[in-house]
Design an enzyme around this catalytic site. Structure first.
Site, PDB file in Angstrom:
ATOM      1  N   LYS A 162       0.878  -1.187   0.000  1.00 17.63           N
ATOM      2  CA  LYS A 162       0.000   0.000   0.000  1.00 17.63           C
ATOM      3  C   LYS A 162       0.904   1.222   0.000  1.00 17.63           C
ATOM      4  O   LYS A 162       2.043   1.157   0.475  1.00 17.63           O
ATOM      5  CB  LYS A 162      -0.886   0.003   1.252  1.00 17.63           C
ATOM      6  CG  LYS A 162      -2.102   0.881   1.155  1.00 17.63           C
ATOM      7  CD  LYS A 162      -3.252   0.228   0.408  1.00 17.63           C
ATOM      8  CE  LYS A 162      -4.366   1.215   0.114  1.00 17.63           C
ATOM      9  NZ  LYS A 162      -5.543   0.560  -0.482  1.00 17.63           N
TER      10      LYS A 162
ATOM     11  N   ASP B 174      -6.790   4.427  -4.903  1.00 18.48           N
ATOM     12  CA  ASP B 174      -7.504   4.290  -3.627  1.00 18.48           C
ATOM     13  C   ASP B 174      -8.124   5.667  -3.387  1.00 18.48           C
ATOM     14  O   ASP B 174      -8.297   6.440  -4.349  1.00 18.48           O
ATOM     15  CB  ASP B 174      -6.545   3.865  -2.494  1.00 18.48           C
ATOM     16  CG  ASP B 174      -7.281   3.503  -1.202  1.00 18.48           C
ATOM     17  OD1 ASP B 174      -7.974   2.483  -1.181  1.00 18.48           O
ATOM     18  OD2 ASP B 174      -7.188   4.253  -0.209  1.00 18.48           O
TER      19      ASP B 174
HETATM   20  P1  NDP Z   1     -13.296   7.752  -2.986  1.00 17.01           P
HETATM   21  O1  NDP Z   1     -12.271   8.766  -2.671  1.00 17.01           O
HETATM   22  O2  NDP Z   1     -13.745   7.584  -4.395  1.00 17.01           O
HETATM   23  O3  NDP Z   1     -14.604   7.978  -2.090  1.00 17.01           O
HETATM   24  C1  NDP Z   1     -14.557   8.057  -0.709  1.00 17.01           C
HETATM   25  C2  NDP Z   1     -15.926   8.518  -0.238  1.00 17.01           C
HETATM   26  O4  NDP Z   1     -15.977   8.479   1.177  1.00 17.01           O
HETATM   27  C3  NDP Z   1     -16.252   9.952  -0.646  1.00 17.01           C
HETATM   28  O5  NDP Z   1     -17.630  10.065  -0.880  1.00 17.01           O
HETATM   29  C4  NDP Z   1     -15.842  10.732   0.603  1.00 17.01           C
HETATM   30  O6  NDP Z   1     -16.505  11.979   0.737  1.00 17.01           O
HETATM   31  C5  NDP Z   1     -16.288   9.776   1.671  1.00 17.01           C
HETATM   32  N1  NDP Z   1     -15.570  10.000   2.929  1.00 17.01           N
HETATM   33  C6  NDP Z   1     -14.245  10.127   3.104  1.00 17.01           C
HETATM   34  N2  NDP Z   1     -13.952  10.320   4.402  1.00 17.01           N
HETATM   35  C7  NDP Z   1     -15.139  10.298   5.042  1.00 17.01           C
HETATM   36  C8  NDP Z   1     -15.519  10.446   6.394  1.00 17.01           C
HETATM   37  N3  NDP Z   1     -14.606  10.633   7.355  1.00 17.01           N
HETATM   38  N4  NDP Z   1     -16.848  10.370   6.697  1.00 17.01           N
HETATM   39  C9  NDP Z   1     -17.778  10.164   5.735  1.00 17.01           C
HETATM   40  N5  NDP Z   1     -17.460  10.026   4.437  1.00 17.01           N
HETATM   41  C10 NDP Z   1     -16.172  10.102   4.107  1.00 17.01           C
HETATM   42  O7  NDP Z   1     -12.712   6.374  -2.401  1.00 17.01           O
HETATM   43  P2  NDP Z   1     -13.117   4.899  -2.787  1.00 17.01           P
HETATM   44  O8  NDP Z   1     -14.577   4.822  -3.016  1.00 17.01           O
HETATM   45  O9  NDP Z   1     -12.190   4.406  -3.817  1.00 17.01           O
HETATM   46  O10 NDP Z   1     -12.724   4.122  -1.431  1.00 17.01           O
HETATM   47  C11 NDP Z   1     -13.614   4.044  -0.327  1.00 17.01           C
HETATM   48  C12 NDP Z   1     -13.101   2.968   0.624  1.00 17.01           C
HETATM   49  O11 NDP Z   1     -13.029   1.713  -0.084  1.00 17.01           O
HETATM   50  C13 NDP Z   1     -11.717   3.176   1.218  1.00 17.01           C
HETATM   51  O12 NDP Z   1     -11.674   2.598   2.502  1.00 17.01           O
HETATM   52  C14 NDP Z   1     -10.827   2.349   0.280  1.00 17.01           C
HETATM   53  O13 NDP Z   1      -9.624   1.958   0.907  1.00 17.01           O
HETATM   54  C15 NDP Z   1     -11.731   1.167   0.037  1.00 17.01           C
HETATM   55  N6  NDP Z   1     -11.429   0.404  -1.155  1.00 17.01           N
HETATM   56  C16 NDP Z   1     -11.452   0.977  -2.383  1.00 17.01           C
HETATM   57  C17 NDP Z   1     -11.182   0.207  -3.506  1.00 17.01           C
HETATM   58  C18 NDP Z   1     -11.312   0.770  -4.869  1.00 17.01           C
HETATM   59  O14 NDP Z   1     -11.161  -0.007  -5.840  1.00 17.01           O
HETATM   60  N7  NDP Z   1     -11.596   2.051  -5.052  1.00 17.01           N
HETATM   61  C19 NDP Z   1     -10.778  -1.211  -3.399  1.00 17.01           C
HETATM   62  C20 NDP Z   1     -10.868  -1.733  -2.051  1.00 17.01           C
HETATM   63  C21 NDP Z   1     -11.152  -0.934  -0.988  1.00 17.01           C
HETATM   64  P3  NDP Z   1     -15.975  13.306  -0.047  1.00 17.01           P
HETATM   65  O15 NDP Z   1     -16.450  13.118  -1.451  1.00 17.01           O
HETATM   66  O16 NDP Z   1     -16.627  14.409   0.685  1.00 17.01           O
HETATM   67  O17 NDP Z   1     -14.482  13.290   0.086  1.00 17.01           O
END
Ligand code: NDP
Length: 444
Positions: free
Chosen positions: A126, A166
């Site tokens: 990572k 990520d």
């Molecule tokens: P993104 O950056 O695309 O989206 C993250 C989302 O979570 C956004 O809507 C963001 O809001 C919101 N968010 C972030 N911090 C907070 C918080 N403290 N409280 C509430 N909402 C929050 O990330 P991903 O969708 O790619 O990833 C999301 C999760 O999934 C992470 O844990 C990542 O490690 C995991 N993951 C992702 C993979 C992938 O392929 N993308 C694969 C495996 C795991 P805002 O828009 O306001 O920033």
């Protein structure tokens, strides 16, 4: 003292203040206690757990770049190369102000077992930076990515370490990172995944994590005599994972009624209109609050609280520790029957334990969100063979991988006498393969 307790104490002592890493190690080791205690003497002699909890390598570096005002900015860059027993390191890059070594070690550690579970030959890693991509111009993003890769390229490569996206790292960032790698090395190779479709990317990679969450959820429901059709679903986040979990849940007949972001959440009793969310989040990079401008009948609430909405199924898809014991109790009290973690470690340990003790079906992130990295591995396969598979081909492979992950977790849980405990099952299934490979490769 048991070997598990001794190693946990050692990790806390030798990684001071790294609370997320401690939490991840504790969660994994606790769930592996049964397996480890059955082979304690053998594992102790070869210091297996000491090696498993110590990254093979951590690279940390300075990332200087120039902002649009001509000011030089400095960020921290990292890559944690945790374990390469079963393949080259594989795991995403996270660009977010909260990034530090503890968070990357927790994510890298979890990634070892998740990658193993997919059945593909990929090790665990990572990386990322405390750089905040929000409110930056495209030129600033490019300047940052080029500087980041100018250091990272020395340690990556198709057979060495293959990063991906990520939080904060999407198609735009991957494009800039790949471009700079190619410029520095003169190599056109699959050294990063999540690439654009015109330069080596795989169809379905964008959708894969969210789709995979719903495929494994559907399988878990089916194997427990329940079904997804007609269920009300609450999903946190509105990023990549949340959006495509919503899409697949809707395609399979569920009704998604709420989404959130870091500012607040929306509730739409008629079912979320995903095209509007995509416009806001993927195109305009706006806030989820803007949804109510397009759908006035929906309700926006600032701050946390999405888990207070009654639903049958909860999919936390935003970030770590976003769902605590109180939230878990509220969900259960409101009739929630199943939870699948789209994000990494979104449920606190107390919340996870509560779900399991109160018969809420629970699929941990390690299994539930493994579809992303599994499809990254499919991208690597296509790159190395210099060919492309169709959307339908990749999606069917993804579906089969998720069903297979469920079967492995279910089988391991049964073998160790805890049927239905998919946390233990997923960890054991992932662990067994990595440990066999480590033992076969000697003391390294
Ligand atoms: P993104 O950056 O695309 O989206 C993250 C989302 O979570 C956004 O809507 C963001 O809001 C919101 N968010 C972030 N911090 C907070 C918080 N403290 N409280 C509430 N909402 C929050 O990330 P991903 O969708 O790619 O990833 C999301 C999760 O999934 C992470 O844990 C990542 O490690 C995991 N993951 C992702 C993979 C992938 O392929 N993308 C694969 C495996 C795991 P805002 O828009 O306001 O920033």
């Amino acid at each position: 003292m048991s070997y598990v307790d001794e190693i946990y104490e050692r990790v806390v002592r030798e990684n001071r203040g790294e609370v997320e890493f401690h939490q991840a190690v504790k969660e994994v080791l606790e769930s592996l206690r049964l397996v480890i205690e059955s082979k304690e003497d053998e594992y102790r002699k070869i210091a297996l757990l000491e090696r498993l909890t110590e990254p093979e390598r951590i690279i940390s570096f300075r990332v200087p770049w120039i902002d649009d005002n001509g000011q030089v900015q400095i960020n921290k860059g990292y890559r944690v190369q945790f374990n390469s027993a079963i393949g080259p390191y594989k795991g995403g890059l996270r660009f977010h102000p909260s990034v530090n070594e503890s968070i990357l070690k927790f994510l890298g550690f979890e990634q070892i077992f998740k990658n193993s579970l997919t059945g593909h030959p990929i090790g665990g890693g990572k990386g990322g930076s405390n750089f905040d991509p929000k409110c930056k111009s495209d030129r600033e993003i490019m300047a940052f990515c080029q500087s980041f890769m100018t250091e990272l390229y020395k340690y990556t490569g198709a057979a060495q370490d293959v990063p991906a996206g990520d939080i904060g790292v999407g198609a735009r960032e991957i494009g800039f990172l790949f471009g700079q790698y190619k410029r520095l090395t003169s190599q056109y190779e699959g050294m990063i995944t999540g690439k654009g479709l015109k330069f080596g990317g795989s169809l379905v990679r964008t959708e894969s994590t969210g789709y995979g969450v719903v495929y494994i959820l559907e399988e878990m429901l089916k194997k427990n005599g329940k079904e997804l059709v007609g269920k009300k679903v609450v999903i946190s986040g509105s990023g990549n994972v949340a959006i495509y979990a919503t899409e697949k849940a809707q395609q399979l007949g569920a009704k998604v009624i709420a989404l959130s972001d870091s500012q607040g959440y929306i509730y739409d009793q008629n079912g979320i209109n995903l095209e509007i969310v995509k416009q806001i989040k993927e195109v305009r990079r706006g806030t989820i609050e803007e949804y109510i401008e397009a759908v006035p009948s929906a309700k926006y609430t600032a701050g946390k609280g999405i888990w207070s909405i009654p639903c049958h199924i909860a999919l936390p898809c935003a970030t770590q520790n976003e769902l605590d014991l109180e939230d878990a109790k509220m969900l259960r009290g409101n009739g929630c029957i199943a939870v699948a973690e789209g994000a990494n470690m979104p449920c606190t340990m107390k919340a996870t334990n509560y779900f399991q003790e109160s018969d809420v079906l629970f699929m941990p992130g390690k299994a539930a969100n493994a579809g992303g990295v599994a499809t990254s591995a499919l991208e690597m396969s296509q790159n190395s063979m210099h060919l492309y598979w169709t959307f339908a081909e990749v999606e069917e492979k993804l579906r089969r991988i998720m069903v297979n992950i469920f079967a492995k977790a279910e089988d391991a849980a049964k073998r160790y006498g805890v049927p239905g405990n998919y946390v233990v099952g997923a960890n054991i299934a992932g662990f067994e393969k990595v440990v066999d490979a480590m033992i076969a490769q000697g003391i390294v």
